[in-house]
Design an enzyme around this catalytic site. Structure first.
Site, PDB file in Angstrom:
ATOM      1  N   SER A 267       0.853  -1.196   0.000  1.00 22.86           N
ATOM      2  CA  SER A 267       0.000   0.000   0.000  1.00 22.86           C
ATOM      3  C   SER A 267       0.882   1.236   0.000  1.00 22.86           C
ATOM      4  O   SER A 267       2.085   1.146   0.268  1.00 22.86           O
ATOM      5  CB  SER A 267      -0.869   0.018   1.262  1.00 22.86           C
ATOM      6  OG  SER A 267      -0.093   0.401   2.382  1.00 22.86           O
ATOM      7  N   ASP A 268       0.310   2.380  -0.269  1.00 22.64           N
ATOM      8  CA  ASP A 268       1.029   3.616  -0.011  1.00 22.64           C
ATOM      9  C   ASP A 268       0.852   3.914   1.494  1.00 22.64           C
ATOM     10  O   ASP A 268       0.135   3.205   2.212  1.00 22.64           O
ATOM     11  CB  ASP A 268       0.532   4.763  -0.891  1.00 22.64           C
ATOM     12  CG  ASP A 268       1.600   5.859  -1.012  1.00 22.64           C
ATOM     13  OD1 ASP A 268       2.514   5.897  -0.161  1.00 22.64           O
ATOM     14  OD2 ASP A 268       1.531   6.688  -1.949  1.00 22.64           O
ATOM     15  N   TYR A 269       1.482   4.966   1.955  1.00 20.12           N
ATOM     16  CA  TYR A 269       1.523   5.289   3.385  1.00 20.12           C
ATOM     17  C   TYR A 269       0.103   5.415   3.949  1.00 20.12           C
ATOM     18  O   TYR A 269      -0.634   6.322   3.574  1.00 20.12           O
ATOM     19  CB  TYR A 269       2.272   6.611   3.565  1.00 20.12           C
ATOM     20  CG  TYR A 269       2.744   6.892   4.966  1.00 20.12           C
ATOM     21  CD1 TYR A 269       4.060   6.656   5.335  1.00 20.12           C
ATOM     22  CD2 TYR A 269       1.880   7.396   5.918  1.00 20.12           C
ATOM     23  CE1 TYR A 269       4.503   6.921   6.609  1.00 20.12           C
ATOM     24  CE2 TYR A 269       2.314   7.663   7.209  1.00 20.12           C
ATOM     25  CZ  TYR A 269       3.628   7.422   7.543  1.00 20.12           C
ATOM     26  OH  TYR A 269       4.066   7.686   8.810  1.00 20.12           O
ATOM     27  N   ASP A 270      -0.295   4.455   4.753  1.00 19.86           N
ATOM     28  CA  ASP A 270      -1.608   4.494   5.414  1.00 19.86           C
ATOM     29  C   ASP A 270      -2.791   4.369   4.438  1.00 19.86           C
ATOM     30  O   ASP A 270      -3.937   4.553   4.824  1.00 19.86           O
ATOM     31  CB  ASP A 270      -1.718   5.815   6.218  1.00 19.86           C
ATOM     32  CG  ASP A 270      -2.935   5.883   7.120  1.00 19.86           C
ATOM     33  OD1 ASP A 270      -3.270   4.859   7.739  1.00 19.86           O
ATOM     34  OD2 ASP A 270      -3.568   6.955   7.180  1.00 19.86           O
ATOM     35  N   SER A 271      -2.495   4.046   3.183  1.00 19.26           N
ATOM     36  CA  SER A 271      -3.602   4.086   2.200  1.00 19.26           C
ATOM     37  C   SER A 271      -4.595   2.950   2.404  1.00 19.26           C
ATOM     38  O   SER A 271      -5.726   3.041   1.930  1.00 19.26           O
ATOM     39  CB  SER A 271      -3.077   4.096   0.758  1.00 19.26           C
ATOM     40  OG  SER A 271      -2.527   2.851   0.412  1.00 19.26           O
TER      41      SER A 271
END
Ligand code: BGC
Length: 712
Positions: A267-271
């Site tokens: 995932s992207d950061y916290d996505s």
């Protein structure tokens, strides 16, 4: 668990508890392990709901800064974890580690795969010394909207160019062998189509048709994967209103089924957690369910899997095999990287022979020299080496020219323009407001022979979450041009910026060079170009609009049913009432101190069968007395097809060098590959009939001929 290296990844998986397996899918920032764990757990990240056990089960770390930290974190982890599977360390090495190369939009301007490869190779060689194993690069998102701050991280608006550059970068990082101590595994991002948020606002909704996705936006990611990239990062946006991080159309149908790829998804950061904010999951349990079902392997900096997958599996809501598949991919990555042999892979405490070396800086300078784009030159450039210079504008003595995402690069060690032009400068002023210039300043400017205006956006004005609605130079810097008028001096504008700008009055300058952010060797490279030791050869990888109203503009647009034809004044056609349709500077545009003439476009055959190929060639003459490099570009237009096709599309380019008065013939092979397109299902299709073949020096300056695709 010892001797990991002798075991198969299946055996290692088998020896793990469910909790430990799920841990492999968690990526955390290293401060949990660098600092006092108890303090961190109860500090600002309490909402992650982590405990010591979960931290010592996590599988990877985000953003390690040095070999010392890496060794500290890895050893603490290995001491405390039962299974002793090393952490894999990932970070954003986007355009250099300590030796900083031009930002990606500038690298793309070089139109040189070789130089892009070099920049990635050296970046990997340096970054691995810090014990980094994976880089979150390349950014293969296509962007056509300069309002979006992350244009600076991309290779621009064209799918083919972005694909070529993505491939070169992956090869440079990985060297086709990620087990080497100085190879980084590459994580291509942000899957998919993160570069076209509505209105250019970062993270905003993306609305693309499937045909757009297949024929343009997905291609560069695919090129990066074909080059061997080992991971793919999901984007923050939605596609078809489903967040990319839990989008099974992207992660299963496209990635696994269509592309047959087994890379790690992250995932992207916290996505992953953010799908709650997107409004498609109501709590973290549902988030975990959707992520694993959709095919997301690692979650970065959120804890849905860690806190909920075990329960979901025990309740039989999720099949454990989904977790096993994801963990196997992570374990295989660690094994292929060589971490089971050496958990401290790469890390060297004394990096002085590898990092910021003379050779690396020299390469950075050469890449920077070819990444500049000469936008205008009425003959004032190159400059005489004895010229007396007035250096004006915010970048006159600024060292902040390395650009966003250079978190290991120092902003202070590299020379400024002031430093490198020291012997020529008789006056300098870094103020950007015309009101700060007095008659006294004007007197001094009067004593110079020439003005260099060093203008631009501060480097923090582009990058993630840095979208703008105004894409002119900040603080009305263009008003500084009045100084040239008042002192009656000729001038050049050097532009430092992370996105195409609307240039307004700066266009009045005698010369303009787009520098973007050129990295550690920015100033030396600029000096070499201004003095003519290096002949500029960059071309624009993204169009420069005339005004904000044209945004987003792209050279490869469709014709529409009511095309505007230049020179006519029909009313009900696709045009603006207050602006031309054409951009200020088009895709592929860029000047040289040499003058290249294109003649004799020749197609080896006028008719081609599907199984044939032809040669399209052109003669190019350097009609000047200086050696220069030119990017020769091949565009194709499919005149009639079952769907409307772009007015032209870049299909190939070659960068050549020509001595004074030299002529050469440049040929491109054209086969069915250049003529197919993708339909709504993503299948390659073609239509018989007429194709226009164009070869030239930019997307609006070329010779053309017609090729017919005929049946057998
Ligand atoms: C960015 C990614 C980056 C990640 C990790 C995110 O905010 O969108 O491009 O790789 O952070 O640093």
């Amino acid at each position: 668990m010892n001797d990991l290296n002798k075991k198969s990844v299946h055996t290692i998986l088998h020896d793990l508890t469910l909790e430990e397996k799920i841990g492999q899918l968690l990526q955390l920032a290293p401060f949990f392990l660098l600092n006092d764990i108890e303090v961190e757990i109860f500090g600002s990240v309490q909402e992650l709901n982590l405990d010591k056990e979960k931290i010592f089960n996590s599988g990877s770390m985000l953003g390690i800064g040095s070999a010392e930290d890496m060794i500290k974190v890895q050893s603490k982890y290995l001491e405390n974890s039962r299974h002793k599977i090393p952490l894999v360390f990932m970070a954003d090495i986007v355009h250099g580690y300590k030796t900083i190369f031009p930002v990606p939009i500038a690298l793309a301007s070089s139109f040189s795969e070789k130089l892009v490869y070099t920049s990635a190779r050296i970046s990997a060689d340096e970054a691995t010394t810090a014990g980094i194993h994976v880089t979150f690069s390349p950014v293969s998102d296509i962007s056509k909207d300069p309002r979006w701050g992350r244009v600076v991280e991309t290779f621009g608006e064209d799918s083919y160019l972005a694909g070529v550059m993505s491939k070169a970068m992956v090869k440079g990082y990985q060297q086709d062998n990620i087990s080497l101590d100085n190879s980084l595994a590459s994580c291509v991002k942000h899957f998919a189509a993160y570069g076209v948020p509505l209105a250019g606002r970062d993270y905003n909704t993306v609305t693309l048709s499937h045909i757009d996705l297949y024929s343009e936006y997905l291609k560069p990611y695919k090129e990066a994967l074909d080059a061997g990239a080992r991971l793919i990062m999901t984007a923050f946006n939605t596609i078809d209103r489903v967040p990319c991080t839990t989008n099974s159309f992207l992660l299963r149908n496209i990635l696994r089924d269509k592309w047959k790829s087994n890379v790690v998804t992250i995932s992207d950061y916290d996505s992953l957690r953010q799908i709650i904010d997107h409004g498609v999951a109501k709590d973290m349990k549902e988030v975990a369910y959707q992520g694993i079902q959709a095919g997301l392997d690692i979650e970065m900096q959120s804890t849905a899997y860690t806190n909920h997958l075990e329960g979901l599996i025990k309740n039989k809501a999720v099949d454990e095999r989904l977790v096993d598949e994801a963990v196997l991919r992570v374990l295989q990555l660690k094994k292929d990287l060589g971490l089971f042999e050496n958990p401290y892979k790469g890390a060297v405490l004394d990096d002085s022979t590898r990092v910021l070396t003379k050779e690396n800086l020299e390469s950075a300078r050469m890449v920077a020299e070819e990444s500049m784009v000469l936008l205008k030159n009425d003959g004032v450039l190159p400059l005489d080496k004895h010229i007396k210079i007035a250096l004006i504008g915010p970048y006159a003595d600024s060292k902040s020219v390395i650009g966003p995402w250079s978190w290991h690069g120092s902003r202070d060690v590299h020379p400024s323009l002031m430093d490198v032009f020291e012997e020529n400068i008789i006056y300098h002023n870094n103020r950007s407001d015309i009101k700060d210039y007095t008659e006294k300043d004007l007197e001094k400017i009067n004593q110079s022979d020439f003005i260099i205006f060093a203008l631009g956006e501060p480097d923090w004005l582009s990058g993630e979450a840095h979208s703008r609605t105004d894409i002119t130079l900040p603080n009305h810097q263009e008003k500084l041009m009045q100084l040239a008028k008042r002192a009656n001096k000729k001038s050049v504008v050097l532009l430092f910026n992370g996105r195409p700008l609307v240039l307004e009055n700066t266009l009045e300058s005698n010369a303009i060079i787009e520098c973007w952010f050129l990295g550690s060797e920015s100033s030396n490279a600029i000096k070499n170009v201004l003095f003519g030791d290096v002949n500029p050869s960059g071309k624009l990888p993204i169009s420069f609009p005339r005004n904000l109203g044209q945004v987003p503009y792209t050279y490869n647009h469709l014709n529409t049913g009511r095309p505007f034809i230049e020179g006519t004044n029909n009313e009900y056609v696709s045009k603006y009432m207050d602006s031309p349709n054409t951009p200020q500077f088009c895709f592929g545009y860029g000047l040289s101190y040499a003058k290249f003439k294109y003649t004799n476009l020749n197609l080896s055959k006028k008719e081609m069968r599907v199984t044939d190929s032809i040669l399209a060639s052109v003669n190019i003459t350097n009609e000047s007395n200086v050696t220069g490099k030119e990017v020769v570009q091949l565009y194709v237009k499919d005149v009639f097809a079952r769907v409307s096709r772009p007015v032209k599309e870049l299909k190939a380019f070659k960068k050549i060098e020509l001595k004074p008065n030299e002529t050469t013939t440049v040929s491109f092979e054209v086969s069915i590959k250049e003529l197919v397109y993708q339909n709504i299902l993503g299948e390659d299709v073609f239509d018989y009939g007429e194709f226009v073949i164009m070869i030239g020096c930019s997307s609006d300056d070329y010779l053309e001929d017609v090729l017919y695709l005929v049946e057998d």
